[in-house]
Write an enzyme that holds these catalytic residues in place. Structure first.
Site, short mmCIF file in Angstrom:
data_model
loop_
_atom_site.label_atom_id
_atom_site.label_comp_id
_atom_site.label_asym_id
_atom_site.label_seq_id
_atom_site.Cartn_x
_atom_site.Cartn_y
_atom_site.Cartn_z
CD GLU A 276 -2.41 -1.28 2.68
OE1 GLU A 276 -2.12 -0.36 3.73
OE2 GLU A 276 -3.49 -2.03 2.96
CB CYS A 345 -4.66 35.56 10.33
SG CYS A 345 -5.09 36.73 9.09
CD GLU A 346 -3.73 28.99 12.60
OE1 GLU A 346 -2.45 28.47 13.33
OE2 GLU A 346 -4.77 28.69 12.27
N1 LLP Z 1 -1.53 1.96 4.43
C1 LLP Z 1 -2.10 2.37 5.63
C2 LLP Z 1 -3.00 1.56 6.39
C3 LLP Z 1 -1.97 3.66 6.11
O1 LLP Z 1 -2.37 4.14 7.11
C4 LLP Z 1 -1.00 4.45 5.25
C5 LLP Z 1 -0.69 6.03 5.43
C6 LLP Z 1 -0.59 3.88 3.80
C7 LLP Z 1 -0.79 2.56 3.71
C8 LLP Z 1 0.45 4.93 3.12
O2 LLP Z 1 1.75 5.08 3.76
P1 LLP Z 1 2.75 5.82 2.70
O3 LLP Z 1 3.31 4.80 1.97
O4 LLP Z 1 2.07 7.21 2.22
O5 LLP Z 1 3.67 6.04 3.87
N2 LLP Z 1 -0.39 12.90 6.35
C9 LLP Z 1 1.01 12.33 6.63
C10 LLP Z 1 1.01 10.91 6.24
C11 LLP Z 1 -0.04 9.99 6.88
C12 LLP Z 1 -0.14 8.59 6.50
C13 LLP Z 1 -1.30 8.03 6.87
N3 LLP Z 1 -1.27 6.41 6.65
C14 LLP Z 1 2.41 13.17 6.15
O6 LLP Z 1 2.03 14.19 5.30
O7 LLP Z 1 3.45 12.88 6.34
#
Ligand code: LLP
Length: 423
Positions: A276, A345-346
């Site tokens: 994923e 505005c932060e």
């Molecule tokens: N699978 C599950 C169950 C997840 O919760 C996530 C990410 C992924 C796959 C994908 O992970 P990746 O390959 O993108 O690392 N907003 C945060 C990142 C939150 C990730 C949440 N879950 C940021 O901007 O760093």
């Protein structure tokens, strides 16, 4: 090479197209994605996991623009979703329901019902209560639900606390410390309304070191073998996402070492593997373009005030994330440090702090690099700002993926109650 680079005149471009042309045509702020870069990253990930026949489900929380989902679907990618909103998007982009995996700790009855109605490929359940809910909903619907258990193997991924999901004190997964997972798995196997489809793990995001993956995957594999030895069917292992990217240099991610680790652990073990990835596919293949509104020389600091803000890109504010900020025009000599801030505005509204910058003036274009993942997807309407539009460059020409939503649309969605009794 980075999908975004300087041409012979040192102008920033993507696929031969000047980013300054895009900002002139579409306005700012605007997200720009490189189709070639996405194809390259996705294909490289697929290749890295091909020795174990891995199926890749793009974690669409990283970027859910339909145009990007459709492109990934064309490349053979399924989707990892966390809401029925994402399910609707995946289907609208042409993805087959069977190629969708549903993650998340808080799926409601309505979510589960909708997922089962469309024929979802797999639900990754994260608690005994969720398994019970899925079973009774499936029974009512007269269907058999494909369910995997997401386990918590208590591994510290060594990343930012807010994006760590592998430890027992996070809300994610079912602990493998006791017998809970094996008892629940047995229960699922005995349940006529559930078909157990395996186990899942995801320990966090932006993981730059392979050791936590190795630890988590080894624990998952040991558990899967135990269950199988006990006579239970464990067809799939979902290894989650989390592979980190190089934000400093915005270079493409190399998946070879990750692929080699997965091969070492799982080749010929008899499990079908799923992945994923989100960030590693799209982060460095997107930029946020913004124009300088004003430059303000403070008492002891230069502020470059740009027209993109924390509502467009929350990562610097929320995670102290570093995104390089480059000028679209040929970079001039550096003239000292500056904070690149937005109009919200932060004090926490910034794109970059204390950066060595050349002289810039009102109207100049800047690119906030490596903003393709968790950028537009986390945008908000804060300060009643319309989040940035999105375009994708395909073979040298720009295609609008999503227009900036006019503020009038937000206003039209709202209602003013009858307030006459306050007169
Ligand atoms: N699978 C599950 C169950 C997840 O919760 C996530 C990410 C992924 C796959 C994908 O992970 P990746 O390959 O993108 O690392 N907003 C945060 C990142 C939150 C990730 C949440 N879950 C940021 O901007 O760093």
């Amino acid at each position: 090479m980075c999908a975004f680079h300087r041409d012979d005149n040192h102008q920033l471009c993507v696929d031969g197209l000047l980013l300054s042309n895009i900002i002139n045509q579409y306005g700012s702020p605007i997200y720009v994605y490189s189709a070639a870069g996405i194809i390259d990253a996705f294909t490289k990930f697929q290749t890295a996991v091909s020795p174990v026949n891995g199926k890749v489900h793009f974690a669409m929380k990283a970027n859910s623009a339909l145009g990007i989902l459709a492109l990934i679907n064309k490349l053979g990618g399924g989707m990892d979703i966390v809401s029925i909103g994402e399910l609707a998007r995946a289907l609208a982009a042409g993805c087959k329901p069977n190629d969708v995996v549903f993650s998340g700790v808080g799926k409601t009855a309505a979510d589960i019902q909708e997922a089962l109605t469309c024929g979802i490929g797999q639900i990754n359940a994260e608690s005994a209560a969720e398994v019970a809910a899925i079973s009774s909903i499936a029974a009512n619907m007269g269907v058999i639900a494909p369910v995997a258990l997401r386990v918590n193997v208590n591994v510290d991924p060594g990343t930012h606390a807010k994006i760590s999901t592998g430890q027992l004190d996070t809300k994610f997964g079912i602990s493998t410390n006791q017998h809970e997972v094996s008892d629940l798995y047995q229960k699922m196997a005995d349940d006529p309304h559930i078909i157990p489809t395996g186990l899942a793990v995801h320990i966090g995001s932006q993981i730059s070191n392979l050791a936590p993956f190795e630890q988590a995957y080894s624990a998952l594999l040991a558990l899967a073998i135990d269950l199988r030895d006990a006579g239970l069917p464990v067809p799939n292992l979902d290894l989650g996402g989390g592979v980190g990217v190089d934000y400093k240099n915005a270079e493409p991610t190399n998946f070879d070492a990750y692929g080699a680790l997965v091969k070492k652990l799982f080749k010929d073990q008899g499990f079908k593997l799923g992945f994923e990835p989100g960030r590693s596919i799209i982060a460095n293949n997107g930029v946020l373009l913004t124009r300088v509104i004003y430059v303000k020389q403070g008492e002891n600091k230069r502020f470059i005030i740009a027209d993109a803000a924390m509502n467009d890109l929350l990562r610097p504010t929320l995670y102290e994330a570093y995104h390089p900020i480059w000028t679209l025009a040929a970079p001039d000599v550096l003239t000292g440090k500056a904070d690149i801030v937005g109009p919200v505005c932060e004090t926490g509204d910034y794109l970059g702090l204390n950066r060595d910058m050349p002289e810039v003036n009102g109207g100049d274009g800047l690119a906030v690099m490596s903003a393709g993942a968790y950028g537009a997807a986390m945008a908000s309407n804060y300060n009643s700002r319309s989040p940035a539009a999105e375009v994708m460059v395909i073979k040298g020409s720009a295609h609008l993926l999503r227009a900036a939503r006019p503020i009038a649309d937000y206003i039209n969605d709202e209602h003013i109650p009858d307030l006459t009794h306050f007169r």
